[in-house]
Design a protein around this motif. Sequence first.
Motif, PDB file in Angstrom:
ATOM      1  N   GLY A   1       0.789  -1.223   0.000  1.00  0.00           N
ATOM      2  CA  GLY A   1       0.000   0.000   0.000  1.00  0.00           C
ATOM      3  C   GLY A   1       0.817   1.266   0.000  1.00  0.00           C
ATOM      4  N   SER A   2       0.313   2.240   0.762  1.00  0.00           N
ATOM      5  CA  SER A   2       0.929   3.575   0.744  1.00  0.00           C
ATOM      6  C   SER A   2       2.351   3.556   1.295  1.00  0.00           C
ATOM      7  CB  SER A   2       0.083   4.533   1.569  1.00  0.00           C
ATOM      8  OG  SER A   2       0.173   4.170   2.928  1.00  0.00           O
ATOM      9  N   GLY A   3       2.621   2.580   2.150  1.00  0.00           N
ATOM     10  CA  GLY A   3       3.987   2.448   2.658  1.00  0.00           C
ATOM     11  C   GLY A   3       4.293   3.337   3.842  1.00  0.00           C
ATOM     12  N   SER A   4       3.261   3.772   4.560  1.00  0.00           N
ATOM     13  CA  SER A   4       3.559   4.680   5.686  1.00  0.00           C
ATOM     14  C   SER A   4       4.336   3.956   6.792  1.00  0.00           C
ATOM     15  CB  SER A   4       2.284   5.326   6.233  1.00  0.00           C
ATOM     16  OG  SER A   4       1.490   4.389   6.914  1.00  0.00           O
ATOM     17  N   ASN A   5       4.076   2.672   6.983  1.00  0.00           N
ATOM     18  CA  ASN A   5       4.870   1.929   7.971  1.00  0.00           C
ATOM     19  C   ASN A   5       6.305   1.721   7.487  1.00  0.00           C
ATOM     20  OD1 ASN A   5       3.368   1.049  10.457  1.00  0.00           O
ATOM     21  ND2 ASN A   5       1.865   0.485   8.905  1.00  0.00           N
ATOM     22  N   PHE A   6       6.464   1.498   6.210  1.00  0.00           N
ATOM     23  CA  PHE A   6       7.800   1.388   5.612  1.00  0.00           C
ATOM     24  C   PHE A   6       8.548   2.715   5.827  1.00  0.00           C
ATOM     25  CE2 PHE A   6       9.968   1.496   1.196  1.00  0.00           C
ATOM     26  CZ  PHE A   6      11.159   0.987   1.692  1.00  0.00           C
TER      27      PHE A   6
ATOM     28  N   ALA B   1       4.847  -4.876   6.064  1.00  0.00           N
ATOM     29  CA  ALA B   1       4.397  -3.530   6.471  1.00  0.00           C
ATOM     30  C   ALA B   1       3.265  -3.113   5.545  1.00  0.00           C
ATOM     31  CB  ALA B   1       5.572  -2.549   6.389  1.00  0.00           C
ATOM     32  N   GLY B   2       2.035  -3.550   5.903  1.00  0.00           N
ATOM     33  CA  GLY B   2       0.906  -3.276   5.025  1.00  0.00           C
ATOM     34  C   GLY B   2       0.883  -4.225   3.833  1.00  0.00           C
TER      35      GLY B   2
ATOM     36  N   ILE C   1       2.561  -6.266  10.930  1.00  0.00           N
ATOM     37  CA  ILE C   1       1.840  -5.302  11.776  1.00  0.00           C
ATOM     38  C   ILE C   1       0.374  -5.349  11.372  1.00  0.00           C
ATOM     39  CG2 ILE C   1       2.485  -3.391  10.203  1.00  0.00           C
ATOM     40  CD1 ILE C   1       2.304  -2.449  13.732  1.00  0.00           C
ATOM     41  N   HIS C   2      -0.491  -5.431  12.391  1.00  0.00           N
ATOM     42  CA  HIS C   2      -1.936  -5.523  12.126  1.00  0.00           C
ATOM     43  C   HIS C   2      -2.650  -4.432  12.938  1.00  0.00           C
ATOM     44  CE1 HIS C   2      -5.661  -7.502  10.969  1.00  0.00           C
ATOM     45  NE2 HIS C   2      -6.093  -7.235  12.188  1.00  0.00           N
ATOM     46  N   PRO C   3      -3.653  -3.757  12.319  1.00  0.00           N
ATOM     47  CA  PRO C   3      -4.265  -2.603  12.994  1.00  0.00           C
ATOM     48  C   PRO C   3      -5.397  -2.941  13.955  1.00  0.00           C
ATOM     49  CG  PRO C   3      -5.094  -2.741  10.774  1.00  0.00           C
ATOM     50  CD  PRO C   3      -4.113  -3.880  10.928  1.00  0.00           C
TER      51      PRO C   3
ATOM     52  N   LEU D   1      -2.916   4.096  13.248  1.00  0.00           N
ATOM     53  CA  LEU D   1      -1.740   4.119  12.354  1.00  0.00           C
ATOM     54  C   LEU D   1      -0.580   4.903  12.990  1.00  0.00           C
ATOM     55  CD1 LEU D   1      -0.824   3.115   9.561  1.00  0.00           C
ATOM     56  CD2 LEU D   1      -1.667   5.255   8.583  1.00  0.00           C
TER      57      LEU D   1
ATOM     58  N   GLU E   1       1.054   2.488  15.095  1.00  0.00           N
ATOM     59  CA  GLU E   1       1.790   1.498  14.289  1.00  0.00           C
ATOM     60  C   GLU E   1       3.170   2.040  13.947  1.00  0.00           C
ATOM     61  OE1 GLU E   1      -0.268  -0.271  10.901  1.00  0.00           O
ATOM     62  OE2 GLU E   1      -2.163   0.396  11.737  1.00  0.00           O
TER      63      GLU E   1
HETATM   64  C1  GRF Z   1      -1.830  -0.369   8.202  1.00  0.00           C
HETATM   65  O1  GRF Z   1      -2.913  -0.188   9.088  1.00  0.00           O
HETATM   66  C2  GRF Z   1      -1.265  -1.753   8.380  1.00  0.00           C
HETATM   67  O2  GRF Z   1      -1.422  -2.237   9.674  1.00  0.00           O
HETATM   68  C3  GRF Z   1      -2.124  -2.519   7.451  1.00  0.00           C
HETATM   69  O3  GRF Z   1      -2.187  -1.697   6.305  1.00  0.00           O
HETATM   70  C4  GRF Z   1      -2.326  -0.356   6.754  1.00  0.00           C
HETATM   71  C5  GRF Z   1      -1.609   0.621   5.835  1.00  0.00           C
HETATM   72  O4  GRF Z   1      -0.244   0.453   5.916  1.00  0.00           O
HETATM   73  N1  GRF Z   1      -1.708  -3.874   7.346  1.00  0.00           N
HETATM   74  P1  GRF Z   1       0.841   1.355   5.171  1.00  0.00           P
HETATM   75  O5  GRF Z   1       0.436   2.807   5.241  1.00  0.00           O
HETATM   76  O6  GRF Z   1       0.901   0.907   3.713  1.00  0.00           O
HETATM   77  O7  GRF Z   1       2.101   1.087   5.903  1.00  0.00           O
END
Ligand code: GRF
Length: 189
Positions: free
Chosen positions: A6-11, A83-84, A104-106, A172, A175
């Motif tokens: 996804g957007s990769g905010s956790n990355f 990470a997502g 990681i799980h929300p 988030l 996270e």
């Molecule tokens: C986050 O809530 C993560 O826990 C889930 O996907 C969401 C978006 O993640 N698995 P990110 O912004 O792509 O990191």
Amino acid sequence: MVLASGSGSNFQAILNAIDSGSLDASVSHLIASKPGIGAIQIASGARIPVSIMSARLCGSPAEFEKQLLQLLKDQNPALIVLAGWLLKIPSGVIQHFEGKIINIHPSLLPDYGGQGFYGIRVHQAVISDRRRISGCTVHLVTEEFDEGPVIARKQVPVYPEDSPETLATRVLEQEHQLLPATIQKLLHP
Ligand code: GRF
């Protein structure tokens, strides 16, 4: 090694923690499950090599497993961080890297985990059940979705006026703290 869908905010949070010195690690490679996602742009900006793979892109689940396993064996990472990442990790990969793959799980697992509980659906379910506390969980990845042993959890309050989106934003933020901090603990116990 980071896998994202996804957007990769956790990355990005992992890279920020490395930059700030709170996480002593490096990301060797990003695996994305589809083209065009934010995580790929983040990797490009950070000069981290990217591979894009999924069962669909590889032509079959068996070919996906083979290619993913080969890439991970070549890289031999200390830790594989989902990470997502939204796809199931093939069982051959889980068996080979047992205990080395985290997700990681929300939500506060075991609540609101498993098949169908992803993204905004998790927060919709928490709100419709009128829960007062939610949060996020880092857990080891096993063959069943979201069922591996819990490594770390962080709680957040759920307010009566919350929408799934406001709750998602609050979770988030946590996270982004919990994931890098947990990686640091795992790599440097
Ligand atoms: C986050 O809530 C993560 O826990 C889930 O996907 C969401 C978006 O993640 N698995 P990110 O912004 O792509 O990191």
